[in-house]
Design a protein around this motif. Structure first.
Motif, PDB file in Angstrom:
ATOM      1  N   LYS A 194     -10.898  10.018  17.192  1.00 46.15           N
ATOM      2  CA  LYS A 194     -11.775   9.252  18.085  1.00 46.15           C
ATOM      3  C   LYS A 194     -12.593   8.215  17.321  1.00 46.15           C
ATOM      4  O   LYS A 194     -13.174   7.307  17.931  1.00 46.15           O
ATOM      5  CB  LYS A 194     -12.705  10.198  18.846  1.00 46.15           C
ATOM      6  N   LYS A 195     -12.653   8.344  16.011  1.00 41.05           N
ATOM      7  CA  LYS A 195     -13.409   7.398  15.186  1.00 41.05           C
ATOM      8  C   LYS A 195     -12.533   6.252  14.676  1.00 41.05           C
ATOM      9  O   LYS A 195     -12.975   5.447  13.859  1.00 41.05           O
ATOM     10  CB  LYS A 195     -14.045   8.135  14.006  1.00 41.05           C
ATOM     11  N   ALA A 196     -11.317   6.179  15.177  1.00 38.76           N
ATOM     12  CA  ALA A 196     -10.400   5.132  14.729  1.00 38.76           C
ATOM     13  C   ALA A 196     -10.963   3.747  15.025  1.00 38.76           C
ATOM     14  O   ALA A 196     -11.610   3.526  16.041  1.00 38.76           O
ATOM     15  CB  ALA A 196      -9.044   5.300  15.417  1.00 38.76           C
ATOM     16  N   SER A 197     -10.732   2.823  14.126  1.00 41.91           N
ATOM     17  CA  SER A 197     -11.176   1.439  14.304  1.00 41.91           C
ATOM     18  C   SER A 197     -10.196   0.504  13.615  1.00 41.91           C
ATOM     19  O   SER A 197      -9.451   0.914  12.718  1.00 41.91           O
ATOM     20  CB  SER A 197     -12.576   1.240  13.711  1.00 41.91           C
ATOM     21  N   ALA A 198     -10.201  -0.735  14.030  1.00 37.60           N
ATOM     22  CA  ALA A 198      -9.329  -1.729  13.406  1.00 37.60           C
ATOM     23  C   ALA A 198      -9.645  -1.870  11.929  1.00 37.60           C
ATOM     24  O   ALA A 198      -8.738  -2.034  11.094  1.00 37.60           O
ATOM     25  CB  ALA A 198      -9.476  -3.071  14.121  1.00 37.60           C
ATOM     26  N   GLU A 199     -10.912  -1.813  11.576  1.00 38.41           N
ATOM     27  CA  GLU A 199     -11.309  -1.958  10.175  1.00 38.41           C
ATOM     28  C   GLU A 199     -10.709  -0.851   9.312  1.00 38.41           C
ATOM     29  O   GLU A 199     -10.155  -1.108   8.236  1.00 38.41           O
ATOM     30  CB  GLU A 199     -12.829  -1.949  10.059  1.00 38.41           C
ATOM     31  N   LYS A 200     -10.786   0.384   9.796  1.00 38.50           N
ATOM     32  CA  LYS A 200     -10.220   1.509   9.044  1.00 38.50           C
ATOM     33  C   LYS A 200      -8.701   1.409   8.971  1.00 38.50           C
ATOM     34  O   LYS A 200      -8.100   1.665   7.926  1.00 38.50           O
ATOM     35  CB  LYS A 200     -10.627   2.827   9.691  1.00 38.50           C
ATOM     36  N   MET A 201      -8.091   1.023  10.093  1.00 43.49           N
ATOM     37  CA  MET A 201      -6.636   0.883  10.115  1.00 43.49           C
ATOM     38  C   MET A 201      -6.172  -0.196   9.147  1.00 43.49           C
ATOM     39  O   MET A 201      -5.189  -0.027   8.423  1.00 43.49           O
ATOM     40  CB  MET A 201      -6.168   0.548  11.527  1.00 43.49           C
ATOM     41  N   ARG A 202      -6.881  -1.307   9.136  1.00 41.76           N
ATOM     42  CA  ARG A 202      -6.489  -2.423   8.269  1.00 41.76           C
ATOM     43  C   ARG A 202      -6.586  -2.032   6.790  1.00 41.76           C
ATOM     44  O   ARG A 202      -5.699  -2.355   5.991  1.00 41.76           O
ATOM     45  CB  ARG A 202      -7.364  -3.641   8.574  1.00 41.76           C
ATOM     46  N   THR A 203      -7.648  -1.337   6.440  1.00 40.43           N
ATOM     47  CA  THR A 203      -7.823  -0.907   5.054  1.00 40.43           C
ATOM     48  C   THR A 203      -6.696   0.031   4.635  1.00 40.43           C
ATOM     49  O   THR A 203      -6.105  -0.120   3.557  1.00 40.43           O
ATOM     50  CB  THR A 203      -9.181  -0.201   4.882  1.00 40.43           C
ATOM     51  N   TYR A 204      -6.386   1.001   5.494  1.00 33.68           N
ATOM     52  CA  TYR A 204      -5.324   1.957   5.176  1.00 33.68           C
ATOM     53  C   TYR A 204      -3.972   1.257   5.100  1.00 33.68           C
ATOM     54  O   TYR A 204      -3.183   1.497   4.168  1.00 33.68           O
ATOM     55  CB  TYR A 204      -5.286   3.062   6.234  1.00 33.68           C
TER      56      TYR A 204
ATOM     57  N   LYS B 180      -3.253  -1.853   4.477  1.00 28.43           N
ATOM     58  CA  LYS B 180      -3.129  -2.737   3.328  1.00 28.43           C
ATOM     59  C   LYS B 180      -2.697  -1.969   2.085  1.00 28.43           C
ATOM     60  O   LYS B 180      -1.799  -2.401   1.359  1.00 28.43           O
ATOM     61  CB  LYS B 180      -4.465  -3.452   3.063  1.00 28.43           C
ATOM     62  N   GLU B 181      -3.319  -0.835   1.855  1.00 20.76           N
ATOM     63  CA  GLU B 181      -3.047  -0.084   0.634  1.00 20.76           C
ATOM     64  C   GLU B 181      -1.744   0.711   0.707  1.00 20.76           C
ATOM     65  O   GLU B 181      -1.098   0.924  -0.320  1.00 20.76           O
ATOM     66  CB  GLU B 181      -4.216   0.867   0.339  1.00 20.76           C
ATOM     67  N   THR B 182      -1.362   1.153   1.904  1.00 17.29           N
ATOM     68  CA  THR B 182      -0.193   2.033   2.029  1.00 17.29           C
ATOM     69  C   THR B 182       1.041   1.309   2.541  1.00 17.29           C
ATOM     70  O   THR B 182       2.122   1.439   1.984  1.00 17.29           O
ATOM     71  CB  THR B 182      -0.519   3.221   2.956  1.00 17.29           C
ATOM     72  N   TYR B 183       0.880   0.512   3.597  1.00 17.34           N
ATOM     73  CA  TYR B 183       2.038  -0.143   4.193  1.00 17.34           C
ATOM     74  C   TYR B 183       2.496  -1.358   3.398  1.00 17.34           C
ATOM     75  O   TYR B 183       3.681  -1.655   3.346  1.00 17.34           O
ATOM     76  CB  TYR B 183       1.723  -0.604   5.622  1.00 17.34           C
ATOM     77  N   TYR B 184       1.525  -2.066   2.794  1.00 17.85           N
ATOM     78  CA  TYR B 184       1.840  -3.380   2.220  1.00 17.85           C
ATOM     79  C   TYR B 184       1.478  -3.509   0.744  1.00 17.85           C
ATOM     80  O   TYR B 184       1.327  -4.624   0.241  1.00 17.85           O
ATOM     81  CB  TYR B 184       1.148  -4.465   3.043  1.00 17.85           C
ATOM     82  N   ALA B 185       1.322  -2.381   0.058  1.00 17.40           N
ATOM     83  CA  ALA B 185       1.147  -2.363  -1.396  1.00 17.40           C
ATOM     84  C   ALA B 185       0.006  -3.260  -1.867  1.00 17.40           C
ATOM     85  O   ALA B 185       0.117  -3.966  -2.858  1.00 17.40           O
ATOM     86  CB  ALA B 185       2.455  -2.774  -2.083  1.00 17.40           C
ATOM     87  N   GLY B 186      -1.104  -3.219  -1.132  1.00 17.14           N
ATOM     88  CA  GLY B 186      -2.286  -3.971  -1.539  1.00 17.14           C
ATOM     89  C   GLY B 186      -2.294  -5.425  -1.120  1.00 17.14           C
ATOM     90  O   GLY B 186      -3.249  -6.150  -1.417  1.00 17.14           O
ATOM     91  N   GLN B 187      -1.263  -5.870  -0.431  1.00 20.81           N
ATOM     92  CA  GLN B 187      -1.178  -7.255   0.028  1.00 20.81           C
ATOM     93  C   GLN B 187      -1.487  -7.322   1.522  1.00 20.81           C
ATOM     94  O   GLN B 187      -1.389  -6.332   2.232  1.00 20.81           O
ATOM     95  CB  GLN B 187       0.218  -7.811  -0.247  1.00 20.81           C
TER      96      GLN B 187
ATOM     97  N   THR C 259       2.288   7.457   1.172  1.00 21.38           N
ATOM     98  CA  THR C 259       1.957   8.218   2.371  1.00 21.38           C
ATOM     99  C   THR C 259       2.048   9.724   2.131  1.00 21.38           C
ATOM    100  O   THR C 259       3.031  10.207   1.566  1.00 21.38           O
ATOM    101  CB  THR C 259       2.908   7.852   3.523  1.00 21.38           C
ATOM    102  N   ALA C 260       1.045  10.448   2.586  1.00 19.92           N
ATOM    103  CA  ALA C 260       1.068  11.912   2.572  1.00 19.92           C
ATOM    104  C   ALA C 260       0.102  12.398   3.645  1.00 19.92           C
ATOM    105  O   ALA C 260      -1.107  12.181   3.531  1.00 19.92           O
ATOM    106  CB  ALA C 260       0.682  12.461   1.206  1.00 19.92           C
ATOM    107  N   VAL C 261       0.623  13.023   4.680  1.00 22.28           N
ATOM    108  CA  VAL C 261      -0.211  13.469   5.792  1.00 22.28           C
ATOM    109  C   VAL C 261      -1.209  14.520   5.311  1.00 22.28           C
ATOM    110  O   VAL C 261      -0.837  15.504   4.656  1.00 22.28           O
ATOM    111  CB  VAL C 261       0.665  14.031   6.922  1.00 22.28           C
TER     112      VAL C 261
END
Length: 339
Positions: free
Chosen positions: A195-205, A207-214, A275-277
């Protein structure tokens, strides 16, 4: 059961930012089932009865551009993704003559999100098989990304005769997180954090996981696709569905069964993926041992009897989004080998 074109979607709504957050005033707000977010192709509705309730599974059925090669590819999205995220891959495949089926799984995106549902990879695979049977597809290439890779593997194990070949793109579940020391978390706790999900948190995650810091501006579309569902009346049901499916992927490891696959399999991995759940729930020492896709990829490829392994040293969890031309070149090269 019926397959119908979905009526045109309503335009996305906008709501004022909540006090104390960083949400822009014009940030999109989507409905509980992603109403307002436009998919790149027409959506169809598959009505099914499952677990004593009537549900709707939405999907895209995209015809080949030009001459058909007679083959179908079924695309399975990841946990923080939707069928629409496959947009560039659908274009690449249909341009080469493939018919593409891209569903939203029950509990995700534009499909039904039941309050009470026993989620399992087996159940989602059975739902998908029912959809394919309904539209007359007896055999297809099954392709899954992230959680969709877990699901595609389970589908192939359950329906080997209906699977022509298997493609796994940075699948999660290449390791058993619980067995490696990640503590279990209750569904209620997953729900509260969701319930605390936000675009800011999603974007940070991402960037580092999906796009290798880019980061590229076009990635924001996929952030807003997810975040928009948490800004409106659909926040709670989406957080609840995500909580139920987090428990599903955490407690139903697939890693022990890759050796049982009987079809030709392509495993594509971005080496920068981490990624690691549940990683954040573990101790610092255990966190260091998790999500090393550069090591997990070749290890799993060796376990799959008829496998081809392709990896990108500089890419993260979503190579099909981060570097679509390179990704699709590798994918189509393998598909064209005629397994």
């Amino acid at each position: 059961m019926r397959s119908l074109l979905l009526i045109p979607l309503l335009a996305s709504l906008t709501l004022p930012a909540m006090a104390g957050d960083n949400t822009p005033d014009d940030a999109p707000v989507y409905g509980p089932r992603l109403e307002g977010f436009d998919y790149p192709w027409s959506l169809h509705r598959f009505e099914l009865d499952s677990q004593q309730q009537s549900l709707e599974m939405m999907y895209m059925d995209v015809a080949p551009q030009g001459k058909s090669n007679g083959e179908t590819v079924v695309l399975m999205h990841g946990k923080n993704f939707c069928a629409a995220t496959w947009e560039s891959t659908i274009k690449a495949l249909t341009q080469k003559g493939y018919r593409v089926i891209a569903p939203d799984q029950i509990g995700f995106c534009k499909s039904s999100k039941p309050q009470h549902y026993q989620y399992s990879l087996h159940q989602l695979a059975a739902n998908t098989n029912a959809l394919l049977s309904h539209i007359g597809i007896e055999r297809a290439t099954i392709m899954g990304h992230s959680m969709g890779g877990m699901l595609a593997t389970r589908y192939t194990l359950m329906y080997p005769e209906a699977t022509h070949q298997l493609v796994l793109v940075d699948p999660i579940g290449l390791e058993d997180w619980k067995a490696k020391g990640v503590p279990w978390q209750s569904i209620d706790d997953w729900y509260e954090s969701g319930k605390k999900a936000s675009a800011e948190k999603m974007r940070t995650y991402q960037k580092e996981t999906y796009y290798a810091g880019q980061w590229q501006p076009e990635y924001d579309r996929w952030v807003e696709m997810q975040a928009g569902m948490y800004r409106g009346e659909g926040r709670d049901i989406n957080a609840w569905s995500q909580a139920l499916t987090y428990d599903m992927v955490f407690t139903q490891p697939i890693v022990y069964e890759f050796g049982d696959l009987k079809v030709p399999t392509l495993l594509i991995v971005g080496d920068k993926d981490n990624t690691a759940v549940g990683k954040g729930l573990a101790s610092k020492e255990i966190q260091k041992t998790l999500g090393h896709y550069d090591e997990l990829g070749p290890k799993i490829a060796e376990q799959i009897p008829a496998s081809t392994y392709v990896h990108f040293e500089d890419l993260g969890h979503s190579p099909q989004v981060q570097a679509p031309e390179r990704f699709h070149a590798a994918l189509l090269k393998w598909l064209n080998q005629g397994h």
